[in-house]
Design a protein around this motif. Structure first.
Motif, PDB file in Angstrom:
ATOM      1  N   TYR A  12       0.886  -1.163   0.000  1.00  0.00           N
ATOM      2  CA  TYR A  12       0.000   0.000   0.000  1.00  0.00           C
ATOM      3  C   TYR A  12       0.925   1.213   0.000  1.00  0.00           C
ATOM      4  O   TYR A  12       1.629   1.442   0.993  1.00  0.00           O
ATOM      5  CB  TYR A  12      -0.884   0.027   1.248  1.00  0.00           C
ATOM      6  CG  TYR A  12      -1.911  -1.069   1.294  1.00  0.00           C
ATOM      7  CD1 TYR A  12      -2.964  -1.090   0.389  1.00  0.00           C
ATOM      8  CD2 TYR A  12      -1.854  -2.068   2.262  1.00  0.00           C
ATOM      9  CE1 TYR A  12      -3.920  -2.097   0.430  1.00  0.00           C
ATOM     10  CE2 TYR A  12      -2.816  -3.065   2.314  1.00  0.00           C
ATOM     11  CZ  TYR A  12      -3.842  -3.068   1.389  1.00  0.00           C
ATOM     12  OH  TYR A  12      -4.786  -4.052   1.434  1.00  0.00           O
ATOM     13  N   GLN A  15       4.339   1.156   1.786  1.00  0.00           N
ATOM     14  CA  GLN A  15       4.312   0.081   2.811  1.00  0.00           C
ATOM     15  C   GLN A  15       4.283  -1.281   2.128  1.00  0.00           C
ATOM     16  O   GLN A  15       3.279  -1.639   1.499  1.00  0.00           O
ATOM     17  CB  GLN A  15       3.023   0.165   3.618  1.00  0.00           C
ATOM     18  CG  GLN A  15       3.011   1.190   4.711  1.00  0.00           C
ATOM     19  CD  GLN A  15       1.878   0.854   5.687  1.00  0.00           C
ATOM     20  OE1 GLN A  15       2.079   0.144   6.667  1.00  0.00           O
ATOM     21  NE2 GLN A  15       0.705   1.347   5.397  1.00  0.00           N
ATOM     22  N   PRO A  36       1.838  -9.215  14.920  1.00  0.00           N
ATOM     23  CA  PRO A  36       1.685  -7.857  15.431  1.00  0.00           C
ATOM     24  C   PRO A  36       0.590  -7.079  14.717  1.00  0.00           C
ATOM     25  O   PRO A  36       0.250  -7.393  13.562  1.00  0.00           O
ATOM     26  CB  PRO A  36       3.055  -7.213  15.173  1.00  0.00           C
ATOM     27  CG  PRO A  36       3.879  -8.201  14.459  1.00  0.00           C
ATOM     28  CD  PRO A  36       3.124  -9.472  14.298  1.00  0.00           C
ATOM     29  N   SER A  37       0.070  -6.100  15.416  1.00  0.00           N
ATOM     30  CA  SER A  37      -0.959  -5.247  14.837  1.00  0.00           C
ATOM     31  C   SER A  37      -0.394  -4.530  13.607  1.00  0.00           C
ATOM     32  O   SER A  37       0.732  -4.026  13.640  1.00  0.00           O
ATOM     33  CB  SER A  37      -1.391  -4.234  15.899  1.00  0.00           C
ATOM     34  OG  SER A  37      -2.421  -3.461  15.397  1.00  0.00           O
ATOM     35  N   GLY A  38      -1.147  -4.540  12.546  1.00  0.00           N
ATOM     36  CA  GLY A  38      -0.722  -3.837  11.331  1.00  0.00           C
ATOM     37  C   GLY A  38       0.236  -4.636  10.467  1.00  0.00           C
ATOM     38  O   GLY A  38       0.775  -4.126   9.484  1.00  0.00           O
ATOM     39  N   ALA A  39       0.466  -5.916  10.822  1.00  0.00           N
ATOM     40  CA  ALA A  39       1.431  -6.718  10.049  1.00  0.00           C
ATOM     41  C   ALA A  39       0.889  -7.032   8.654  1.00  0.00           C
ATOM     42  O   ALA A  39       1.626  -6.996   7.664  1.00  0.00           O
ATOM     43  CB  ALA A  39       1.731  -8.019  10.787  1.00  0.00           C
ATOM     44  N   GLY A  40      -0.385  -7.387   8.586  1.00  0.00           N
ATOM     45  CA  GLY A  40      -0.939  -7.759   7.284  1.00  0.00           C
ATOM     46  C   GLY A  40      -1.853  -8.967   7.337  1.00  0.00           C
ATOM     47  O   GLY A  40      -2.146  -9.582   6.307  1.00  0.00           O
ATOM     48  N   THR A  42      -5.171  -9.198   8.214  1.00  0.00           N
ATOM     49  CA  THR A  42      -6.451  -8.948   7.532  1.00  0.00           C
ATOM     50  C   THR A  42      -6.230  -8.818   6.030  1.00  0.00           C
ATOM     51  O   THR A  42      -7.044  -9.288   5.229  1.00  0.00           O
ATOM     52  CB  THR A  42      -7.109  -7.667   8.088  1.00  0.00           C
ATOM     53  OG1 THR A  42      -7.323  -7.859   9.481  1.00  0.00           O
ATOM     54  CG2 THR A  42      -8.427  -7.356   7.417  1.00  0.00           C
ATOM     55  N   THR A  43      -5.112  -8.214   5.658  1.00  0.00           N
ATOM     56  CA  THR A  43      -4.812  -8.081   4.227  1.00  0.00           C
ATOM     57  C   THR A  43      -4.728  -9.461   3.584  1.00  0.00           C
ATOM     58  O   THR A  43      -5.245  -9.668   2.474  1.00  0.00           O
ATOM     59  CB  THR A  43      -3.488  -7.302   4.026  1.00  0.00           C
ATOM     60  OG1 THR A  43      -3.625  -6.031   4.671  1.00  0.00           O
ATOM     61  CG2 THR A  43      -3.151  -7.109   2.560  1.00  0.00           C
ATOM     62  N   GLU A  52      -9.100  -7.747  -1.996  1.00  0.00           N
ATOM     63  CA  GLU A  52      -7.887  -7.055  -2.437  1.00  0.00           C
ATOM     64  C   GLU A  52      -7.219  -7.897  -3.516  1.00  0.00           C
ATOM     65  O   GLU A  52      -7.368  -9.122  -3.516  1.00  0.00           O
ATOM     66  CB  GLU A  52      -6.900  -6.891  -1.271  1.00  0.00           C
ATOM     67  CG  GLU A  52      -7.363  -5.973  -0.173  1.00  0.00           C
ATOM     68  CD  GLU A  52      -7.233  -4.503  -0.534  1.00  0.00           C
ATOM     69  OE1 GLU A  52      -6.596  -4.173  -1.554  1.00  0.00           O
ATOM     70  OE2 GLU A  52      -7.790  -3.681   0.216  1.00  0.00           O
TER      71      GLU A  52
END
Ligand SMILES: Nc1ncnc2c1ncn2[C@@H]1O[C@H](COP(=O)(O)OP(=O)(O)OP(=O)(O)O)[C@@H](O)[C@H]1O
Length: 212
Positions: A12, A15, A36-40, A42-43, A52
């Protein structure tokens, strides 16, 4: 069929979330993903269900019309009763056929302990009951792949344990490939056959544990 992720790249802006990422997920098993939070995490689920698109690489072994998703919040239609929300799973089928599915709906409501509230509206149910409806809906849809993004995280411990037990009971009767994302190590280990621990982005699998 196993899910095979090959040379996956996804960014993104600047990133980089996945960079030449490879993974095989076992068919008809529950794979838990910690990280970790924000690692990916959900992506990855969004890439699996086509919400996506990868920048490059492939995800093989997924039939795009055969996926259920359970989110953190149940996402029920507030203007429909519980039974009507569940009937939506079969939309596109003929009236006669959807009438036929009422039996399945009643059976599933019984399995998740909601047989007396089929005619209630979502706002008349507690958060835990609504999440049970979301689980019922996911299993009613004839999916091969079930994606779960923190589905138990808003529930208190007692309710969470009960719901996870019910989930496993239903899964035992109707085994699907499940990818289960959570921050909670205990909950992941309680439910999953295999647990993958992701690094921060770009994602690498730091640890792979077989639980049972
Ligand atoms: N549509 C998007 N547009 C831009 N950035 C995005 C988009 N979706 C996710 N991101 C970014 O990608 C990174 C990974 O997000 P993702 O939601 O996959 O993480 P996560 O591991 O599920 O996090 P959490 O555990 O906190 O839910 C985050 O930095 C997020 O801000």
């Amino acid at each position: 069929m196993s899910i095979v992720i090959k040379n996956l790249k996804k960014s993104y802006g600047d990133q980089i979330i996945f960079d030449d990422f490879n993974l095989v997920l076992q068919e008809k098993k529950i794979t838990g993903i910690l990280g970790p939070s924000g690692a990916g995490k959900t992506t990855l689920l969004n890439l699996c269900c086509g919400l996506e698109k990868p920048d490059s690489g492939t995800i093989e072994g997924i039939n795009p019309t055969s996926i259920s998703y359970i989110f953190q919040e149940p996402r029920l239609l507030p203007w429909r009763t519980i039974r009507e929300n569940l009937r939506f799973v079969f939309k596109g089928q003929s009236i006669k056929k959807s009438g036929f599915h009422d039996k399945e709906i009643d059976e599933m409501l019984r399995m998740v302990g909601l047989d007396t509230v089929g005619d209630y509206y979502p706002q008349e149910l507690s958060g835990g009951m609504r999440q049970r409806v979301a689980i019922a809906r996911a299993f009613l849809y004839p999916s091969e792949l079930l994606l779960m993004d923190e589905p138990f995280s808003s529930l208190d411990l007692t309710l969470k344990n009960k719901l996870m037990g019910d989930f496993l009971k239903i899964w035992e009767q109707d085994k699907r490939t499940v990818i289960f994302v959570s921050h909670n190590q205990e909950e992941i280990k309680q439910l999953s056959h295999e647990v993958l621990t992701f690094s921060d982005k770009p994602v690498r699998v730091l640890k792979k544990e077989t639980i049972y």
